[in-house]
Structure formats: structure tokens, C-alpha cells
Design an enzyme around this catalytic site. Structure first.
Site, PDB file in Angstrom:
ATOM      1  N   ARG A 130       1.036  -1.127   0.086  1.00 52.12           N
ATOM      2  CA  ARG A 130      -0.054  -0.167   0.002  1.00 52.12           C
ATOM      3  C   ARG A 130       0.971   1.267  -0.093  1.00 52.12           C
ATOM      4  NH1 ARG A 130      -1.798   1.376   6.360  1.00 52.12           N
ATOM      5  NH2 ARG A 130      -1.545   3.472   5.528  1.00 52.12           N
ATOM      6  N   ASN A 168      -5.933   7.779   2.425  1.00 48.00           N
ATOM      7  CA  ASN A 168      -5.791   6.884   3.755  1.00 48.00           C
ATOM      8  C   ASN A 168      -4.407   7.280   4.343  1.00 48.00           C
ATOM      9  OD1 ASN A 168      -6.853   4.664   5.626  1.00 48.00           O
ATOM     10  ND2 ASN A 168      -5.022   3.954   5.000  1.00 48.00           N
ATOM     11  N   GLU A 169      -4.498   7.726   5.511  1.00 42.71           N
ATOM     12  CA  GLU A 169      -3.333   8.006   6.310  1.00 42.71           C
ATOM     13  C   GLU A 169      -2.215   8.432   5.546  1.00 42.71           C
ATOM     14  OE1 GLU A 169      -4.063   4.246   9.450  1.00 42.71           O
ATOM     15  OE2 GLU A 169      -2.466   4.005   7.951  1.00 42.71           O
ATOM     16  N   GLU A 325     -10.471   4.956  13.115  1.00 42.49           N
ATOM     17  CA  GLU A 325      -9.691   3.685  13.026  1.00 42.49           C
ATOM     18  C   GLU A 325      -9.009   3.300  14.640  1.00 42.49           C
ATOM     19  OE1 GLU A 325      -7.026   2.402  10.336  1.00 42.49           O
ATOM     20  OE2 GLU A 325      -8.060   3.200   8.471  1.00 42.49           O
ATOM     21  N   TRP A 333       1.274  -5.081  12.984  1.00 40.91           N
ATOM     22  CA  TRP A 333       2.401  -4.902  12.376  1.00 40.91           C
ATOM     23  C   TRP A 333       3.708  -4.346  13.347  1.00 40.91           C
ATOM     24  CZ3 TRP A 333       2.252   0.013  14.594  1.00 40.91           C
ATOM     25  CH2 TRP A 333       0.853   0.487  14.839  1.00 40.91           C
ATOM     26  N   GLU A 373      -2.826  -8.141   6.364  1.00 40.74           N
ATOM     27  CA  GLU A 373      -3.506  -7.628   7.630  1.00 40.74           C
ATOM     28  C   GLU A 373      -4.462  -8.589   8.066  1.00 40.74           C
ATOM     29  OE1 GLU A 373      -3.472  -3.045   8.137  1.00 40.74           O
ATOM     30  OE2 GLU A 373      -4.633  -3.745   6.442  1.00 40.74           O
ATOM     31  N   LYS A 374      -4.003 -10.019   7.845  1.00 37.08           N
ATOM     32  CA  LYS A 374      -5.022 -11.316   7.987  1.00 37.08           C
ATOM     33  C   LYS A 374      -4.911 -11.404   9.453  1.00 37.08           C
ATOM     34  CE  LYS A 374      -1.757 -14.601   6.373  1.00 37.08           C
ATOM     35  NZ  LYS A 374      -1.039 -13.432   5.529  1.00 37.08           N
ATOM     36  N   PHE A 375      -3.972 -11.026  10.312  1.00 40.52           N
ATOM     37  CA  PHE A 375      -3.519 -11.264  11.935  1.00 40.52           C
ATOM     38  C   PHE A 375      -4.259  -9.755  12.448  1.00 40.52           C
ATOM     39  CE2 PHE A 375      -0.397 -13.985  10.014  1.00 40.52           C
ATOM     40  CZ  PHE A 375      -1.041 -15.241  10.238  1.00 40.52           C
ATOM     41  N   HIS A 376      -4.611  -8.861  11.875  1.00 45.74           N
ATOM     42  CA  HIS A 376      -5.337  -7.660  12.581  1.00 45.74           C
ATOM     43  C   HIS A 376      -6.767  -8.000  12.896  1.00 45.74           C
ATOM     44  CE1 HIS A 376      -6.310  -3.655  13.242  1.00 45.74           C
ATOM     45  NE2 HIS A 376      -5.090  -3.251  12.985  1.00 45.74           N
TER      46      HIS A 376
END
Length: 689
Positions: A130, A168-169, A325, A333, A373-376
Site C-alpha cells: 500500500r 488513507n493515512e 480507526e 505490524w 493484515e489477516k492477523f489484525h
């Protein structure tokens, strides 16, 4: 599938631009990032049903969907987004519609390879993560405005869309860009700032190391060089980068505004110094919003959270804001991604609420099965609705529904702490007297004392009107212009109390040492000159005596020459042994305090207690571990009390607890980990802006 672009574009009034100050929602906004494009359509109906169960009333969509919306340059497919927005609308869920410009599609980079951002070492950044392309590349600007325009034309008046979310950010993960496009715009920016090369050479001090410029075309970006690059040039490049990022936002914002009257925002990151001056950014958005994630290594993450929340409210000059968010549990991360414990999510959320947030949103709604980000964590985790996290999400939704009447209220503060992004950028450059001196550490140290005393803080710039505050603290104001120093001197002369920590007022806005030496512009308020900085070796410590007590002090000492100040503490050892360590000076009707070292927490508390006495600031006296903040309207005052400790505590207050729907009659009992929001009659005006 190509679809018509005017499906939701009825005729707009001639005078567009009277935006609402807040999304058209009832009560507190609650929800999060929703990514239906990651899921088959049969999941969407389940999602909205569960959103209704959880009390969700606002979701952010489309933020990373550029490749699925503009499938080829100039060819759009809005069919799936039409269906999602209409489905949400039928179920009473409003939309914060994102422009997906933080992640350009693969086809964009294939057609415009020169639009990639380039690192300081000259490496073009590749596709697959990203982040933004070169913020100065014409092709990127054109493409970003095009997709924003088409989204606004189509959905600008859709009844579900109550808020626009640009990009975004910004600045994360790509901030500075050293591409040819950036260098070209950098030169133009410098010409606009300085006008002539003579003015630029003077500001940058180019006589040092023979860096004089005779042609604008000879000025490059401050790329990696054999030694340290001119710090004044580096500081200006940080300012330029911030300007270019903000120009990207403004271009998209204005494209949207041509077709929509809904408020427009972008999500800040107040707890990361990501190269954005949030004071400047806040002037460009209709509503300030922020993303906040706890640092897992911080054992008192609630204090870091409070700093970020207070900063977010402050850059918006006190107006209610949106927590765009945060996480229900662990992020993905950090080196060690610690899960939140039972009740922590609600405490985090209601702390933001207490400090002015009228919207509580998460990343993200449904946990992703694929990607980085699957572990977020998510509102709907991989474990599903049988999980503790889901139960807490539903419970939080119910709590926020009970707090709707607090919406729009403000947070009073009688203490201001100076927070200056440009000063931080300058201080963080190379070759400073000690790498152990950190503005983040200094602000945290002072803020911790205020937080433990339940003293609410506004952050401010040294140029602001500070007259409403009883106490102003400058923990790390390395860079201070003469004009801003005069503003602080006027504040003290007018009756204010100013506390300044070491390594402050060292340089001017060009990173040049002040004429007259370190801290010279603040001599009227502080009554001293700093003759020499005396940083300590790693591991060395000394002692100071303040009052009748000895306190450890490490990292830094200074050789002070007192003119009108009195010494209130002296060094007992170290290079400044026997010399003043902490001073107090009367100037006009006010007082200036100076700390020339880093005392331990008890020593800093002793000094600040003395400054409180000068300022007329009174700690609350609440039990340790209790966070207490007040929000006020003309009719009522709300006490938000959070027990971060492990023991039940009692608070002396009367009123109606909106969460339990019970009266507190003189005493409020708050169990370990619990939160109360008590409505009381407003009895006095608060300070602050």
C-alpha cells in the site's frame, strides 16, 4: 461492466458548499472499515444483519478499491459499489465513502512507471504493498482527481453517503519522495517561499561547507550524501513534503466538493510523527478524524492514547472529532502484537469519547482471510460471533447508544502543552548534542504527571493565543522563532505560568542558533542564559536538590547564567556540579520555570507541583489509575471516569450515570476496569479555547 456515471447525480443547487459540521447521524457514530470487495456477495447480507445487531450506524467503504472501480484507465465499474451502498442504506447504515487513492492499481504503474515514489537513496518503490505514488507526479494527481470526481458525481447526493474519506493515512508509509517530479516541484516551492537565491542562501546558511547556490536548477532534493546534509535544507524539504501531501488532499477534496455538500475528512495519525503538520491539515478538513493504535510495548497504553486523543481534539480547536480507526484487539505490524484483555476495548473507546470523539470506529469490520493484515483484529473476528471480542463489540454498541446526548459537547482544559511538528522535524535531524534527548520522551514525561493528576490538557503551538490557560508547558520546543518567543513572553507578563524544559529555544525557524545564544529569546520570561550544553555519557546520572530532597537526574545538564531568575534546585554532581539546575523567574504578573536536566518522575512531579501552585492549578486527588475527563454543554457537564486499576475505587460525585441508568448520590463506586459517564449540572466555565 461499464455503468452510467450519473445514476445518483441529480441537479445540485447553485450555491454548493454549506457543509454540515457533522455527519447526518443520530447519536454517536459507531462502526468501522468495511471491505465487501474481499467477500462473496452472499456474505454481505450476513454482514449487515450483524452490523444491526452490534448497533453499527456508519461504515467506511472503498478505501482500497481503486483497481475494482476503475478497471482500466478511464473505464469504471460501479455496479458492485451501487449494490453495497444501497444494501447498507436499506438497513439504516450510513456510509463514509473513501477515495481509493492510497493504492493505485497495477495498470496505473504499468502505464506511468515514472510515478513511483523514490527513496532518499534513489530506489524507486515497487508495486504490491500500500502507499501512495509520487505525490508530485502529474499522472498521479490527474488520476486521483479523476476517480474522486467520478465517485462524487455518482454518489455525491446519495442519501446513504454522509461523509467523504479522502485517501488513507497520508504520509504512511510513503512520505518523502525524491523522484524527478518531486525535485521539479521542490524548486518551484522554494522559489515561492524565498523569492530570490540570496534569501535562500541566507536562510540555509550555505556559506558553511561551500554550499552556495547560483542557479535554481542546481538545487536538488536532500538525497543521501557523503556526510550530513544541510539541516536547514532538510527541514525545508520536510515542510515541502507536508505541503505536497496536503495539496493532493486538497485536489481531491475540491473535486468532491464540486458535486457534493457532505463533509470531507481524511484520517490523521496523531500518535505517529509521519511528516504531516496536523495543525495545518486540520484547517483543510470539515471534521478532524484520527487513527489510533496502542503501542503494545507501552505498559500504560492508556496514557499514550490520551496524548493522541488530546492532540486530535486540539488541532481541531476543540471541536468534536471522529476516531476513524482503532483495534478491537491486537494489530499485526508491531514486533509483538499484544491482544487487548477483557474490557480494554471499551476503556480505549470511551477514553477517546471522553476526550472529545463523537465517533468510535474500528479497522476493520470483518477480519480479512488474506493479505498483509489477516492477523489484525476486527469487530467480527475470525472466531466469529461466539467470541469474546464479538460480545464486547455488541456491548460497546449498546453503551454508545446510551451516550447520544453527549454528542457535540466540548472538553475544557486549563493547561496547554506545546506541540510543534516543525520543531520535532528539526530536532530529529543528525548531529544534535545527544541522541538520548527525545521530544516524544519529554512530552510523555510531563504529560504523565498531568494525567496522573487528572488535569486535562490541550496541546497548542507557541504562536497561539494562550491567555485562557493558567499553565503552559514547553517540554521540547527546540525550534522557536523570535515572534513565537515574544508571544510566550507576553503570556507570562500577562500573568501566565510557563514551564520550559531543556534544549528549548535553541534555534530559529531556519534551524540557525539564535543571536545571543541558546534560549536567548526567552530570557525575559526565564531570567537566564544557557552558556553551554552539557550532555551526559550513556549510563551516567547525577543528583539535584529541590527543596530539601535529592532527586536523580540523568541525560543532560546545562551551564546556566542567571540574570533575574532564582535557583530553586542545584546540581550535586556532574559537569554542572554546584550550578543551578531548576530556576524560577518573575516576569510582569507571571512566572517562568526552567528545568535544565531530566529529573526522575518524582523530581519532575515536585517541580510541577510548585508550578501548579504559581498557576493556581489543583490536582483532583482521585485514586491512582483513575482517568477522569469532563465534557460540557451550556446545560450540563459529563464526567467520564475510567478505572484502569485493579481495585474498586470510590469517587465523590453526584449525578445520573448514563451507562447504568442509575443515580450517583455523592459517591460513585467504580469497579476495576469499569467506566462511568455521569451527567451533572454545569457549575463553572472551563478554561481553554
Amino acid at each position: 461492466m461499464r455503468t452510467r456515471l450519473d445514476m445518483h447525480d441529480p441537479a445540485l443547487p447553485d450555491t454548493l458548499g454549506a457543509t454540515s459540521a457533522w455527519p447526518a447521524l443520530t447519536g454517536i457514530a459507531y462502526g468501522g472499515d468495511y471491505t465487501p470487495e474481499q467477500w462473496p456477495r452472499e456474505v454481505w447480507e450476513e454482514d449487515v444483519a450483524l452490523m444491526r445487531e452490534a448497533g453499527v450506524n456508519l461504515v467506511s467503504i472503498g478505501i482500497f478499491a481503486w483497481a475494482l472501480l476503475e478497471v482500466r484507465e478511464g473505464e469504471f465499474d460501479f455496479g458492485w459499489l451501487d449494490d453495497v451502498i444501497d444494501l447498507l442504506h436499506r438497513n439504516g447504515i450510513s456510509v463514509d465513502l473513501g477515495t481509493p487513492t492510497a493504492s493505485p492499481p497495477a495498470w496505473f504503474f504499468a502505464q506511468h512507471p515514472d510515478s513511483r515514489a523514490v527513496t532518499r537513496d534513489g530506489v524507486p518503490l515497487g508495486f504490491g504493498a500500500r502507499g501512495m505514488a509520487s505525490h508530485s507526479a502529474p499522472a498521479y494527481r490527474e488520476a486521483a482527481v479523476r476517480i474522486a470526481t467520478e465517485l462524487a458525481r455518482r454518489y455525491g447526493r446519495h442519501p446513504a453517503v454522509v461523509l467523504w474519506h479522502v485517501h488513507n493515512e497520508y504520509g504512511v508509509p510513503v512520505g518523502e519522495d525524491y523522484s524527478v517530479h518531486s525535485v521539479r516541484e521542490w524548486r518551484r516551492w522554494l522559489q515561492g517561499r524565498y523569492g530570490t537565491l540570496d534569501a535562500l542562501n541566507a536562510a540555509w546558511g550555505t556559506a558553511f561547507w561551500g554550499q552556495h547556490y547560483g542557479e535554481w536548477e542546481h538545487i536538488g532534493a536532500p538525497a543521501t550524501a557523503p556526510s550530513v546534509v544541510n539541516p536547514s535544507q532538510r527541514l525545508d524539504f520536510a515542510r515541502f513534503t507536508d505541503h505536497q501531501l496536503r495539496a493532493c488532499f486538497v485536489a481531491e477534496r475540491d473535486a468532491i466538493r464540486a458535486h457534493s455538500d457532505r463533509p470531507i475528512t481524511t484520517n490523521f495519525m496523531a500518535n505517529q510523527h509521519n511528516g504531516c503538520d496536523l495543525w495545518a491539515w486540520a484547517r483543510e478538513v470539515d471534521i478532524v478524524s484520527d487513527d489510533h493504535y496502542l503501542w503494545a510495548a507501552d505498559e500504560e497504553g492508556e496514557i499514550g492514547l490520551a496524548i493522541a486523543a488530546d492532540l486530535t481534539r486540539s488541532v481541531g480547536r476543540g471541536a468534536p472529532w471522529i476516531l476513524m480507526e482503532h483495534s478491537t484487539s491486537a494489530v499485526n505490524w508491531q514486533p509483538r502484537n499484544v491482544a487487548k484483555r477483557p474490557g480494554e476495548m471499551a476503556r480505549n473507546s470511551l477514553s477517546h469519547f471522553g476526550r472529545g470523539a463523537d465517533g468510535i470506529l474500528f479497522f476493520q469490520w470483518r477480519a480479512s482471510r488474506s493479505g498483509a493484515e489477516k492477523f489484525h483484529s476486527a469487530m467480527l473476528p475470525h472466531a466469529g460471533t461466539a467470541s469474546r471480542v464479538w460480545r464486547e463489540v455488541v456491548d460497546l454498541g449498546a453503551k454508545l447508544r446510551a451516550l447520544g446526548e453527549v454528542r457535540g459537547s466540548r472538553v475544557p482544559a486549563e493547561v496547554a502543552v506545546l506541540w510543534d511538528f516543525e520543531s520535532f522535524w528539526a530536532q530529529d535531524l543528525e548531529w544534535r548534542p545527544s541522541e538520548d534527548v527525545s521530544h516524544a520522551e519529554r512530552i510523555r514525561a510531563f504529560y504523565e504527571k498531568l494525567w496522573r493528576d487528572q488535569i486535562t490538557v490541550d496541546f497548542a503551538l507557541p504562536s497561539h493565543d494562550l491567555s485562557a490557560y493558567k499553565l503552559v508547558i514547553a517540554p521540547a520546543q527546540y525550534m522557536l522563532s523570535v515572534a513565537d518567543a515574544e508571544n510566550l513572553n507576553r503570556y507570562v507578563a500577562g500573568g501566565g505560568t510557563l514551564v520550559v524544559s531543556f534544549f528549548s529555544a535553541v534555534v530559529d525557524e531556519h534551524d540557525a542558533v539564535h543571536a545571543g545564544g541558546f534560549a536567548a529569546p526567552l530570557e525575559p520570561s526565564l531570567g537566564l542564559r544557557v552558556e553551554e550544553h552539557l550532555p551526559l555519557r550513556a549510563g551516567d546520572a547525577a543528583e539535584i536538590v529541590f527543596g530539601d530532597t535529592r532527586y536523580p537526574a540523568d541525560t543532560w545538564q546545562e551551564d546556566l547564567v542567571l540574570t533575574t531568575a532564582e535557583a530553586r534546585a542545584t546540581y550535586q554532581s556532574g559537569p554542572a556540579s554546584g550550578r543551578p539546575a531548576v530556576t524560577r523567574n518573575e516576569h510582569g504578573d507571571g512566572v517562568g520555570w526552567y528545568l535544565s536536566t531530566r529529573p526522575d518522575a518524582e523530581g519532575l512531579a515536585a517541580v510541577l507541583d510548585a508550578a501548579y501552585a504559581d498557576a493556581g492549578v489543583t490536582p483532583s486527588g482521585l485514586p491512582a489509575g483513575v482517568e477522569a475527563v469532563r465534557r460540557t454543554t451550556d446545560e450540563a457537564e459529563y464526567l467520564i471516569a475510567i478505572n484502569h486499576g485493579t481495585e474498586t475505587v470510590s469517587l465523590q460525585t453526584s449525578g445520573f450515570d448514563l451507562l447504568t441508568q442509575e443515580e450517583a448520590r455523592g459517591t460513585l463506586v467504580l469497579s476495576a476496569g469499569d467506566v462511568a459517564v455521569v451527567r451533572t449540572q454545569r457549575t463553572a466555565e472551563g478554561g481553554g479555547r
